[in-house]
Design a protein around this motif. Structure first.
Motif, PDB file in Angstrom:
ATOM      1  N   UNK A  91       0.843  -1.204   0.000  1.00 26.64           N
ATOM      2  CA  UNK A  91       0.000   0.000   0.000  1.00 26.64           C
ATOM      3  C   UNK A  91       0.877   1.254   0.000  1.00 26.64           C
ATOM      4  N   UNK A  92       1.911   1.235   0.831  1.00 25.86           N
ATOM      5  CA  UNK A  92       2.856   2.359   0.846  1.00 25.86           C
ATOM      6  C   UNK A  92       3.493   2.515  -0.531  1.00 25.86           C
ATOM      7  N   UNK A  93       3.942   1.410  -1.089  1.00 21.19           N
ATOM      8  CA  UNK A  93       4.599   1.444  -2.389  1.00 21.19           C
ATOM      9  C   UNK A  93       3.688   1.939  -3.494  1.00 21.19           C
ATOM     10  N   UNK A  94       2.440   1.514  -3.465  1.00 21.35           N
ATOM     11  CA  UNK A  94       1.491   1.924  -4.503  1.00 21.35           C
ATOM     12  C   UNK A  94       1.306   3.442  -4.498  1.00 21.35           C
ATOM     13  N   UNK A  95       1.154   4.015  -3.314  1.00 22.27           N
ATOM     14  CA  UNK A  95       0.967   5.467  -3.208  1.00 22.27           C
ATOM     15  C   UNK A  95       2.217   6.207  -3.685  1.00 22.27           C
ATOM     16  N   UNK A  96       3.396   5.756  -3.230  1.00 22.11           N
ATOM     17  CA  UNK A  96       4.641   6.413  -3.615  1.00 22.11           C
ATOM     18  C   UNK A  96       4.916   6.273  -5.113  1.00 22.11           C
ATOM     19  N   UNK A  97       4.549   5.148  -5.668  1.00 27.90           N
ATOM     20  CA  UNK A  97       4.732   4.899  -7.098  1.00 27.90           C
ATOM     21  C   UNK A  97       4.025   5.964  -7.927  1.00 27.90           C
ATOM     22  N   UNK A  98       2.760   6.210  -7.610  1.00 25.85           N
ATOM     23  CA  UNK A  98       1.986   7.171  -8.403  1.00 25.85           C
ATOM     24  C   UNK A  98       2.344   8.618  -8.062  1.00 25.85           C
ATOM     25  N   UNK A  99       2.751   8.869  -6.825  1.00 29.13           N
ATOM     26  CA  UNK A  99       3.206  10.218  -6.478  1.00 29.13           C
ATOM     27  C   UNK A  99       4.481  10.559  -7.260  1.00 29.13           C
TER      28      UNK A  99
END
Length: 529
Positions: A91-99
């Motif tokens: 979940x952390x990675x998904x958010x950072x990926x798109x940011x």
């Protein structure tokens, strides 16, 4: 690589189980809000319709957030241990990926304001060109980014799982030991995922065009493309890789691209579910989407394979019919109602290449015929539930009756072909095994209370088991040595097939009840997460 792809395919199935159930609720809701089906009086009952609208809102939220669900699911499926940490990190990675992608897009003045249709038209482009350009982007969890759909979640999940498996057991020096082990995983995720985001910022436009190009080739192939999909999908069943093929058509441009209310929707299942939310959906667009969905499976899952079970039962030796009756009946019911076919397929695909090829060809033909006849039945399973909810209940515009008519012919074809081939070539389907096999197979069925320990012992004992997992129908195992397996004992536990992929990887087919069996095996082997 084979082992990895099988784990990946299995990990993709967790969100699919949610989607399948949610899709049924969405299908029922669309029926209950259609005045042409339930009448004007029912649709005017505000209290009832508010409840239905609430259900549709919940289901819509699930479909709208599929990418992050896939990110967590893939991380869980590929993680070797501490799976909850892997999900949290995903979940952390998904958010950072798109940011990360959003930040680099904004550096080039590509954002929600500049990429709106109005802004692009004001800049001199046509409405059509502006719409196409704007459709390349979307807002995910409030972040403006590339329209990557489920693909973005999958690549993040794969990376996070790799990082997790590398670091979740890492011990750090005493001074910073608090940040070691599973706490190190989200930290390393924060370091590595932005690198992936930067890479995808440059790669995705090229990769996206490539995927869309494959989709165009399939679309231009017409009925042959649909036949090829159905044929290959069944051929991949023994490997478990058919799950990956299914996700490609359900969630990428390979399954279709549609512009709905000015928004680009990608993937056959996404298009179908979006159209279900409309009171008057475009049936031509829906038929294009459902070409790769449940409708192509109904003739052989609801009608063909149950008839094949009846043929196998009739051709079993008289003394064996009582033994195989329960097995074949349970398998036929599972296929008929839910579209779970592997308990049937594994009873013949390894003992008769002729029947396996026949089945794959009939699958491709089924998909092609449903497309040619204009049938429009969506969802993912292909059983009687989908036929009723997404076909019959939605009215004659779905042409659901063609699925039944073709299905009747499929039942006859499967019955007579299976009966003829089994008798003509003496195929060892259930109830026709060699006498030597019968001698080595214990007659007593395993005690359900000891099922886990019996399976563990049949797999060579706890020391022979490296990992235990499962998908919808199969127990997936990594063993030290697959030669230590006692297949005869496994059959007494309800296994309908044992497939040794190599010296370490094996799959035991149980059917829909495999989830509970996997838990018992993990308990007995002391391998719970």
């Amino acid at each position: 690589m084979k082992e990895y792809l099988q784990k990946l395919g299995k990990s993709l199935m967790m969100p699919i189980s949610i989607i399948a159930a949610a899709g049924i609720f969405l299908g029922l809701a669309s029926v209950l809000q259609n005045p042409a089906i339930v009448g004007e009086m029912f649709t005017s009952m505000s209290a009832v319709q508010n409840v239905i609208g609430f259900i549709r809102a919940i289901v819509g939220a699930l479909f709208g957030n599929l990418p992050i669900l896939f990110a967590a699911s893939v991380a869980i499926g590929l993680a070797k241990g501490e799976k909850t940490t892997a999900a949290f990190s995903a979940i952390i990675g998904f958010i950072l990926f798109h940011i990360t992608i959003s930040y680099f897009l904004n550096l080039n003045e590509i954002n929600a304001t500049t990429m709106s249709v109005d802004a692009l038209v004001a800049g001199g482009g046509s409405t059509l060109e502006a719409t196409r350009t704007a459709s390349l982007y979307e807002t995910v969890l409030g972040v403006f980014t590339y329209r990557m759909n489920v693909f973005g979640g999958v690549v993040v999940g794969i990376l996070v799982a790799a990082v997790h498996n590398r670091f979740y057991k890492t011990e750090l020096p005493m001074a910073i030991s608090y940040f070691g082990g599973k706490r190190l995983v989200p930290i390393m995720t924060t370091v590595t995922v932005p690198i992936l985001g930067i890479l995808m910022y440059y790669v995705w436009p090229i990769l996206g065009q490539g995927i869309e190009g494959i989709g165009n080739i399939i679309a231009e192939s017409g009925s042959f493309g649909v036949f090829l999909f159905g044929f290959i999908e069944r051929l991949l069943v023994p490997t478990g890789l058919h799950h990956i093929l299914n996700q490609l058509v359900r969630f990428t441009p390979i399954g279709g691209v549609a512009m709905l209310d000015g928004e680009q929707i990608v993937g056959a299942l996404n298009i179908f579910n979006r159209l279900l939310t409309e009171s008057n959906p475009d049936m031509s667009v829906m038929r294009e989407a459902t070409r790769f969905l449940a409708q192509g499976k109904i003739p052989f899952m609801v009608f063909g394979l149950p008839a094949a079970c009846f043929a196998m039962f009739q051709t079993a030796r008289p003394g064996e019919k009582k033994r195989v009756k329960a097995l074949l009946l349970a398998a036929a019911i599972a296929s008929f109602t839910t579209g779970i076919t592997e308990p049937i397929e594994f009873s013949f695909i390894f003992v008769s290449p002729i029947l396996f090829i026949f089945h794959a060809l009939m699958s491709g033909l089924s998909f092609m015929l449903m497309s040619l006849l204009g049938v429009s039945i969506g969802n993912v399973q292909g059983g009687a539930i989908d036929l009723i909810v997404f076909g019959a209940l939605r009215g004659t515009s779905t042409n659901w009756f063609f699925a039944v008519l073709i299905g009747i012919f499929y039942a006859a074809a499967y019955y007579f072909v299976f009966r003829y081939v089994i008798l003509k070539r003496n195929v060892k389907t259930p109830g026709r095994e060699l006498e030597t096999d019968e001698v080595s197979t214990p007659a007593k069925v395993a005690d359900p209370s000891e099922l886990g320990s019996i399976i563990v012992n049949a797999l060579g004992g706890r020391e022979n088991i490296q990992s235990i997992d499962n998908c919808f129908t199969r127990l997936r195992l990594v063993l030290v040595d697959t030669n230590k397996i006692d297949e005869a004992i496994l059959k007494t536990t309800g296994a309908v097939g044992v497939m040794k992929l190599d010296d370490k990887n094996v799959q035991v087919v149980y059917g829909p009840q495999v989830e509970g069996i996997a838990l018992k095996v993990k308990d007995s082997a002391n391998m719970n997460d």
